[in-house]
Design an enzyme around this catalytic site. Structure first.
Site, mmCIF file in Angstrom:
data_model
loop_
_atom_site.group_PDB
_atom_site.id
_atom_site.type_symbol
_atom_site.label_atom_id
_atom_site.label_comp_id
_atom_site.label_asym_id
_atom_site.label_seq_id
_atom_site.Cartn_x
_atom_site.Cartn_y
_atom_site.Cartn_z
ATOM 1 N N ALA A 65 0.859 -1.181 0.000
ATOM 2 C CA ALA A 65 0.000 0.000 0.000
ATOM 3 C C ALA A 65 0.898 1.235 0.000
ATOM 4 O O ALA A 65 2.033 1.186 0.477
ATOM 5 C CB ALA A 65 -0.894 -0.019 1.230
ATOM 6 N N GLY A 109 0.564 -5.060 0.797
ATOM 7 C CA GLY A 109 -0.630 -5.111 -0.047
ATOM 8 C C GLY A 109 -0.348 -5.731 -1.410
ATOM 9 O O GLY A 109 -1.259 -6.275 -2.045
ATOM 10 N N GLU A 112 -0.604 -9.337 -0.870
ATOM 11 C CA GLU A 112 -2.030 -9.617 -0.625
ATOM 12 C C GLU A 112 -2.842 -9.560 -1.922
ATOM 13 O O GLU A 112 -3.744 -10.374 -2.141
ATOM 14 C CB GLU A 112 -2.570 -8.609 0.394
ATOM 15 C CG GLU A 112 -1.910 -8.781 1.754
ATOM 16 C CD GLU A 112 -2.206 -7.626 2.701
ATOM 17 O OE1 GLU A 112 -1.640 -6.528 2.504
ATOM 18 O OE2 GLU A 112 -3.004 -7.814 3.619
ATOM 19 N N GLU A 132 4.627 -5.219 6.997
ATOM 20 C CA GLU A 132 3.891 -4.124 7.646
ATOM 21 C C GLU A 132 4.332 -3.910 9.082
ATOM 22 O O GLU A 132 4.252 -2.803 9.614
ATOM 23 C CB GLU A 132 2.379 -4.401 7.617
ATOM 24 C CG GLU A 132 1.742 -4.315 6.241
ATOM 25 C CD GLU A 132 1.710 -5.633 5.489
ATOM 26 O OE1 GLU A 132 2.497 -6.546 5.815
ATOM 27 O OE2 GLU A 132 0.899 -5.738 4.555
HETATM 28 N N1 CAA Z 1 4.580 3.230 -0.687
HETATM 29 C C1 CAA Z 1 4.979 4.376 -1.258
HETATM 30 N N2 CAA Z 1 6.127 4.523 -1.950
HETATM 31 C C2 CAA Z 1 6.888 3.436 -2.081
HETATM 32 C C3 CAA Z 1 6.551 2.190 -1.506
HETATM 33 C C4 CAA Z 1 5.319 2.111 -0.794
HETATM 34 N N3 CAA Z 1 4.875 0.970 -0.263
HETATM 35 N N4 CAA Z 1 7.527 1.297 -1.788
HETATM 36 C C5 CAA Z 1 8.450 1.957 -2.498
HETATM 37 N N5 CAA Z 1 8.078 3.245 -2.669
HETATM 38 C C6 CAA Z 1 8.786 4.316 -3.375
HETATM 39 C C7 CAA Z 1 9.966 4.812 -2.570
HETATM 40 O O1 CAA Z 1 9.541 5.755 -1.610
HETATM 41 C C8 CAA Z 1 10.837 5.409 -3.648
HETATM 42 O O2 CAA Z 1 10.315 6.653 -4.010
HETATM 43 P P1 CAA Z 1 11.295 7.964 -4.001
HETATM 44 O O3 CAA Z 1 12.303 7.654 -5.068
HETATM 45 O O4 CAA Z 1 10.355 9.078 -4.347
HETATM 46 O O5 CAA Z 1 11.878 8.039 -2.649
HETATM 47 C C9 CAA Z 1 10.598 4.472 -4.841
HETATM 48 O O6 CAA Z 1 9.368 3.805 -4.571
HETATM 49 C C10 CAA Z 1 11.690 3.427 -4.991
HETATM 50 O O7 CAA Z 1 11.805 2.725 -3.747
HETATM 51 P P2 CAA Z 1 13.206 2.507 -3.002
HETATM 52 O O8 CAA Z 1 14.133 3.642 -3.292
HETATM 53 O O9 CAA Z 1 12.903 2.223 -1.564
HETATM 54 O O10 CAA Z 1 13.721 1.195 -3.761
HETATM 55 P P3 CAA Z 1 14.692 0.072 -3.186
HETATM 56 O O11 CAA Z 1 15.028 -0.777 -4.371
HETATM 57 O O12 CAA Z 1 15.804 0.651 -2.413
HETATM 58 O O13 CAA Z 1 13.800 -0.785 -2.164
HETATM 59 C C11 CAA Z 1 11.814 -1.948 -1.416
HETATM 60 C C12 CAA Z 1 12.690 -1.517 -2.621
HETATM 61 C C13 CAA Z 1 12.548 -2.980 -0.561
HETATM 62 C C14 CAA Z 1 10.550 -2.563 -2.025
HETATM 63 C C15 CAA Z 1 11.463 -0.718 -0.562
HETATM 64 O O14 CAA Z 1 10.959 0.320 -1.419
HETATM 65 C C16 CAA Z 1 10.447 -0.961 0.493
HETATM 66 O O15 CAA Z 1 10.743 -1.530 1.530
HETATM 67 N N6 CAA Z 1 9.167 -0.524 0.285
HETATM 68 C C17 CAA Z 1 8.109 -0.602 1.252
HETATM 69 C C18 CAA Z 1 7.582 -2.021 1.412
HETATM 70 C C19 CAA Z 1 6.501 -2.068 2.471
HETATM 71 O O16 CAA Z 1 6.717 -1.773 3.622
HETATM 72 N N7 CAA Z 1 5.274 -2.466 2.067
HETATM 73 C C20 CAA Z 1 4.134 -2.550 2.950
HETATM 74 C C21 CAA Z 1 3.309 -1.299 2.832
HETATM 75 S S1 CAA Z 1 1.981 -1.226 4.027
HETATM 76 C C22 CAA Z 1 0.772 -2.227 3.399
HETATM 77 O O17 CAA Z 1 0.874 -2.774 2.330
HETATM 78 C C23 CAA Z 1 -0.484 -2.317 4.249
HETATM 79 C C24 CAA Z 1 -1.525 -3.226 3.749
HETATM 80 O O18 CAA Z 1 -1.453 -4.434 3.868
HETATM 81 C C25 CAA Z 1 -2.741 -2.711 3.130
#
Ligand code: CAA
Length: 258
Positions: A65, A109, A112, A132
């Site tokens: 998400a 998400g 999911e 998460e």
């Molecule tokens: N939401 C918003 N933006 C996101 C994102 C997310 N879930 N995941 C990645 N991005 C964005 C980053 O902020 C970044 O944007 P900027 O360049 O503007 O900063 C861009 O995508 C590229 O990401 P990274 O620079 O972080 O890329 P990376 O290769 O270094 O890492 C990754 C990749 C491991 C996937 C890392 O981005 C990450 O950990 N993302 C978050 C994963 C996460 O926590 N997901 C769960 C979300 S909560 C959820 O999903 C709740 C639910 O069940 C409904």
């Protein structure tokens, strides 16, 4: 309909839907989830679609998400918005088969959403996770329930409590995905599978999907009864007559969805 966060191509009765927010690794925001639910509703109604493939980019199916969209929300806001609840319910209400083609990250998400499809084929670079907990929350669109049904309690707890990622080999070993293919071949391979499904009787395909999904919703006896009635009901279709006649006459069946 014109969409901004997804793209759709339809060929040979297969709709290929791509999540398309490359700047955010296809993070699921409200616009994307709304557009995806609309696109699936439309695909369900479209006679030119008999199977659906949902995919992302090579780097990410979806990284979860959209954290930027959620970060400042209050309980009342997420409660009133029912954050993605209605959309994921519309996605799982799709009657036609949906295959998730996962390359790269399928996290939170994203994992999911892939699990809400009918089955997952992934590339050898895929990484699944429910991280998460690292954000101070838990999965919110089915992860604790669906991942547990896919991989069992122990591995699901491990994933949800540690937030670690599972690679493609572990995902296949533990039953989360049905097949792993080389990253460069993911889309052609999944389209081949989807085209094969598109050639079947649509009535039988929908009945099979409904019956398998029943296994997650009911007791064994009720599920078996549901399956038996669906099997029997299919004898009211021309496609059953055609399928069995074609076998006996040693020819390809020509299903007409009647
Ligand atoms: N939401 C918003 N933006 C996101 C994102 C997310 N879930 N995941 C990645 N991005 C964005 C980053 O902020 C970044 O944007 P900027 O360049 O503007 O900063 C861009 O995508 C590229 O990401 P990274 O620079 O972080 O890329 P990376 O290769 O270094 O890492 C990754 C990749 C491991 C996937 C890392 O981005 C990450 O950990 N993302 C978050 C994963 C996460 O926590 N997901 C769960 C979300 S909560 C959820 O999903 C709740 C639910 O069940 C409904």
């Amino acid at each position: 309909m014109a969409y901004q966060t997804i793209t759709i191509e339809i060929e040979d009765y297969v709709a290929l839907i791509r999540l398309n927010r490359p700047e955010a690794l296809n993070a699921l925001n409200s616009q994307l989830m709304g557009e995806l639910a609309d696109a699936l509703t439309e695909a369900d109604r479209n006679e030119k679609v008999r199977c659906i493939v949902l995919t992302g980019s090579e780097k990410a199916f979806a990284a979860g998400a959209d954290i930027k969209e959620m970060a400042e929300k209050t309980f009342v806001e997420v409660y009133n918005d029912n954050i993605f609840g209605a959309e994921i319910d519309r996605i799982t209400a799709t009657r036609k088969p949906i295959i998730a083609a996962v390359s790269g990250y399928a996290l939170g998400g994203g994992c999911e959403l892939a699990m809400a499809c009918d089955f997952i084929i992934c590339s050898d670079n895929a990484k699944f996770g429910q991280p998460e907990i690292n954000l101070g929350v838990i999965a919110g669109i089915g992860g604790t329930q669906r991942l547990t049904r896919f991989v069992g309690k122990s591995k699901s707890m491990d994933m949800h409590l540690t937030g670690r990622f599972m690679d493609a080999a572990e995902a296949e070993r533990s039953g989360l995905v049905s097949r792993v293919v080389p990253a460069a071949k993911l889309i052609p391979e999944v389209l081949t599978v989807a085209k094969k499904i598109a050639e079947k009787s649509q009535i039988a395909a929908i009945a099979a999907k409904e019956a398998v999904n029943r296994a997650y919703e009911t007791t064994l006896n009720e599920g078996i009864l549901f399956e038996r009635r669906s099997f029997q009901a299919l004898f009211a279709t021309d496609d059953q007559k055609e399928g069995m006649a074609a076998f006996l006459e040693k020819r390809e069946a020509q299903f007409r969805d009647r």
